[in-house]
Structure formats: structure tokens, C-alpha cells
Write a protein that holds these residues in place. Structure first.
Motif: not given
Length: 492
Positions: A408-412
Motif C-alpha cells: 500500500s505505501a509504495v503503490a500509493v
């Protein structure tokens, strides 16, 4: 709500853990819808405020395993209560914030509290219940988590018109506060005296050091230059931290991540599927929430935008009710592969986004993505905890949940960078504002298409794995995987 023999009553445990899980997951899924309203109020750009989403996931990834370990050592109820209190503080902090960085800092604190509540909540359930009652309790907890993730955007959008963007956080604070007396009066303390007293603090810090520079580079790379010293330095720092993390984990008496588990190819494969699935759906929810509300495109209100995202969230929830039976019939690898094929097609359609698209053009791709992600999440979650010995189920679940936060952190951050960067470049080339934003949406969707296609490749390389014939608990746990990974053998 305490039993005569001094043990916490199962009813109190269920109320405290299920209500808090619902609130935490609703809060997590609602924030993207609120970003345009927060941006207008505090004067920060939406691009800056993407850190309110990534900081939450980044801190959650770092502490999800550590918080569970602390519960085992110092007392599960105690750490769960600390998580609740920290969550309340973070809600008040964010509700009173008058700057973007204050909101971001509050969300980072909220990431730690949310991860603690979820990790210790599951531990409390495992102690308070046994056998069939434990299966039912885990199923209820999972259902509450999934419902929270689904209704969060709608609740956040509705509260904007009633109490401003701060309304969600005030409501969350009140509900979390109500869980405190229930926990104090009805939940007994428990711990694991056989567990090593060591806590892998250095490993926890290094996880953050690995992730922060990567996310910073993804966010600022287009403006710094992808081959600039700053960007390359961030990637080098992350690589160095990763090497240090591996070295620390090899020597730790109680490692955050048991590196020996990575020799299990099926566990690694399932974890990568979970990471990709979390990355894809969270990246999509971020860019979609921003695009729908942009004055240059569809210019929806927060509530209307929240309703517009429901096909994705509800579609995933509905298909997850059937995914266990599908996986039992087709096999896990085939079901996950089918899910990635369907979601790749959906993302591919969104990669053709144009300014003249009405909302109706988004509905079918959103449903396809929802169905695809639903078909991947449940089987991967079950696989992650059924391909390891019973003694490693909890650790495998922790690894999967860490992967969910990391994805979630990297994709956002990546989607936000592509979305804003492409839009800015198009504007600099004299494109109309609406066309520039549509190009950003299309290019970010292309990135998500590639992510989903990587999932197909993983399935082609994976070995066959078939799950047992599903019962009601498997169905509920598959639904819970929309928001969180729960042990598939909770009753063992």
C-alpha cells in the motif's frame, strides 16, 4: 463482563476487538476520499497529502509484527489498550490540525496505533476462545474488518458535508474511546511467558529506513530527476538499510522476520500476491478518489465520489464470499491467476481514460478489478498460513500483513508520483487542465496494469496448491482478506 474464574469474557473480547477493527479499517479506507477537502482547508497540495496515506502504511508495516510481540511479552490487553489510546490521541491530533504536515504526522501515529489494535486484537481472540467458538470469533472479526474497509469511504464522504473532513476522526475517536472501558472491565490480561523477552527494535527501525527513502524517491523523483544524486542516494540508502536488516535479522534472538521462512517458496509467492493485491487496490483508490473530485474532470463532492467507489469495494466483498468455493474447485494458483487476468483487463481499460469519459465508463472496469482482486486476496491469505507448520501460522500471518502495508505505501507513492508528474508535464506542454489530469489518471492506471500483470507471471511460475473444501469460516476469512490477513487455521 469477566467470568468467575478470572478470565475475560469472550463477549467483551469480541465487542472490543471487532468494533475497533471495524473503526481502524474504516478510517484507513476513508482518508483518500478526504484528501481534496483537507487540501482546500489547510492549504496543502493533494500531492503533499499523499504522505497522509503512505505514512500510515509505512509506520504500520514497521510495527505490525513488533506490536504483536510486545503484546505477547508485556500483556496483550495492555498493549491493545495502548493502541486504543494512541488511536484516540491521533484522531484528536488530526481533527485539530491546521497544516498538511500536522495531518501527515497524525496519520503516521495512527498507523502505529492501527497496526497495534489489529495485531493484539487477533491475539486476544485466540486466547479468549477455543475450537469452534474461536473459528466463529475469527470469522466475526474478519467480517467486521471487511465491512469497515467497505463503508469507510462512504462514511467519510457523508461526514464531510455534516462536520467537515474532521468529522470522521472525531467519530472514530468517540467509538475507540467507548472500547476502552469494555476492554478494562471485560478483557483479562494474558501473555506468553515462554516467548523470548527480546524485541527487535533495530529491525523495526530498519524497516522504516528501507521504505522511507524509496517512497521519497518515488514521490520527488520526477522533480529531482530520476538520475539525480538525491534520487539515486535515496535508493542507495534503502539498499544499504535492506542489507543491514538482513544482517540484523540473522543475529537477532527474536527476529522481526524469520529469514528461514523465506526458503518456503509457496509462502513467498503468497506474500508477493498479497503485496501486489494491496498495492493495486490502494493505488487505485487513491488516484480514483482524487480524479473523481477534481474540478477539471468529474468534480464530484466527497460523498458522491465515495458512492462512486462502492462498485470496487462492494464488488470485492461480494466475490470474496464465493472465492473459497471457487478455489477449492479450481485450485489456488488457478483462482489467483484468473483474478489477476480479470483485474489486468480492468486496469488496462482505465489506462485509456480520457477527459470525455462520464462516470459510467468507469463502472465496468472497477467491477472487473474488484472481482479480480477478490479472487486473489482470499486464496493468497489462506495459502500463506496453510503452507507452513502450525507453529508458524502466526508468524506467516504477520509477514503477510507487513507485505500488505508495504504494498500500500509504495503503490500509493508511485501512483501519486505518476499521476501528478504526468499531469504537470502535460500542463507545461499547454494541455488543458482536464486533459492533463486525464493523462495522469491513464498513466497511473497503466502502472497498476503492469503490477497486476506481474501477478499473472507469478502464477505461471508457481506450483499447484489446492485448498481444502471450504466451510463457513473459510468464507468469512476470505472476506476478511479484503482488509487484513487472518490465520486460516485459527482453531488449531
Amino acid at each position: 463482563m469477566r467470568t468467575a474464574d478470572g478470565r475475560g469474557g469472550a463477549t467483551a473480547v469480541l465487542i472490543a476487538t471487532c468494533v475497533s477493527a471495524l473503526v481502524v479499517n474504516a478510517n484507513t479506507s476513508a482518508v483518500s476520499i478526504l484528501l481534496p477537502a483537507i487540501s482546500r482547508d489547510v492549504g496543502s497540495s493533494v500531492a503533499q497529502l499523499q504522505w497522509a496515506v503512505t505514512a500510515y502504511s509505512l509506520v504500520g508495516a514497521a510495527v505490525i509484527v513488533t506490536s504483536g510481540t510486545m503484546g505477547d511479552i508485556f500483556g496483550r490487553r495492555r498493549i491493545f489498550l495502548y493502541g486504543l489510546l494512541l488511536f484516540i490521541v491521533s484522531c484528536v491530533w488530526i481533527g485539530l490540525s491546521d497544516s498538511g504536515w500536522a495531518v501527515i504526522a497524525g496519520r503516521a501515529v495512527q498507523g502505529a496505533s492501527g497496526a497495534t489494535i489489529l495485531a493484539c486484537g487477533m491475539s486476544l481472540i485466540s486466547v479468549a476462545t477455543t475450537g469452534d467458538a474461536q473459528v466463529r470469533a475469527v470469522s466475526l472479526w474478519g467480517g467486521a474488518s471487511a465491512v469497515g474497509a467497505s463503508v469507510g469511504p462512504l462514511l467519510g464522504g457523508a461526514l464531510v458535508d455534516i462536520a467537515g473532513w474532521q468529522g470522521l476522526f472525531w467519530v472514530d475517536a468517540v467509538i475507540a474511546a467507548a472500547c476502552v472501558p469494555v476492554t478494562l472491565r471485560g478483557v483479562a490480561e494474558s501473555s506468553d511467558p515462554t516467548r523470548p523477552r527480546d524485541i527487535d527494535v533495530l529491525g523495526t527501525v530498519l524497516i522504516a529506513v528501507v521504505l522511507v527513502p524509496v517512497i521519497l524517491a518515488l514521490t520527488e523523483g520526477s522533480s529531482w530527476g530520476w538520475l539525480s544524486l538525491a534520487t539515486l542516494g535515496c535508493f542507495a540508502l534503502s539498499a544499504g538499510a535492506l542489507v543491514a536488516f538482513v544482517a540484523v535479522e540473522k543475529r537477532s534472538a527474536a527476529p522481526l522476520l524469520d529469514l528461514a521462512m523465506l526458503r518456503n517458496g509457496r509462502l513467498v509467492g503468497a506474500t508477493l500476491v498479497i503485496l501486489i493485491g494491496a498495492a493495486a487496490i490502494n493505488g487505485l483508490m487513491y488516484i480514483l478518489s482524487i480524479y473523481l473530485q477534481d474540478p477539471a474532470t468529474l468534480h464530484m463532492s466527497p460523498l458522491t465520489a465515495a458512492v462512486a467507489t462502492l462498485p470496487a469495494m462492494l464488488g470485492m466483498l461480494v466475490i470474496s464470499l464465493f472465492v473459497s468455493a471457487i478455489a477449492a474447485r479450481l485450485g489456488t494458483r488457478q483462482t489467483i491467476g484468473l483474478g489477476f487476468v480479470i483485474s489486468t483487463v480492468g486496469f488496462g481499460v482505465l489506462a485509456g481514460t480520457r477527459l470525455d469519459w462520464e462516470y459510467a465508463m468507469f463502472v465496468l472496469p472497477l467491477v472487473a478489478i474488484a472481482v479480480g482482486m477478490g479472487l486473489t486476496n482470499g486464496p493468497a491469505s489462506a495459502m500463506a498460513t496453510t503452507v507452513v507448520p502450525a507453529t508458524q501460522v502466526g508468524a506467516a500471518s504477520g509477514v503477510s500483513n507487513m507485505a500488505r502495508y508495504v504494498g500500500s505505501a509504495v503503490a500509493v507513492a508511485a501512483c501519486a508520483a505518476v499521476y501528478s508528474g504526468v499531469a504537470a508535464n502535460a500542463t507545461a506542454a499547454w494541455a488543458a487542465a482536464g486533459d492533463a489530469v486525464a493523462k495522469g489518471m491513464a498513466r497511473a492506471s497503466l502502472l497498476l496494469t503492469i503490477m497486476s500483470a506481474v501477478g499473472i507471471l507469478l502464477c505461471l511460475l508457481a506450483r499447484r496448491h489446492r485448498v481444502a473444501h471450504p466451510d463457513s469460516s473459510h468464507v468469512a476469512q476470505a472476506a476478511a482478506a479484503v482488509a487484513h490477513t487472518v490465520p486460516a487455521r485459527a482453531a488449531d
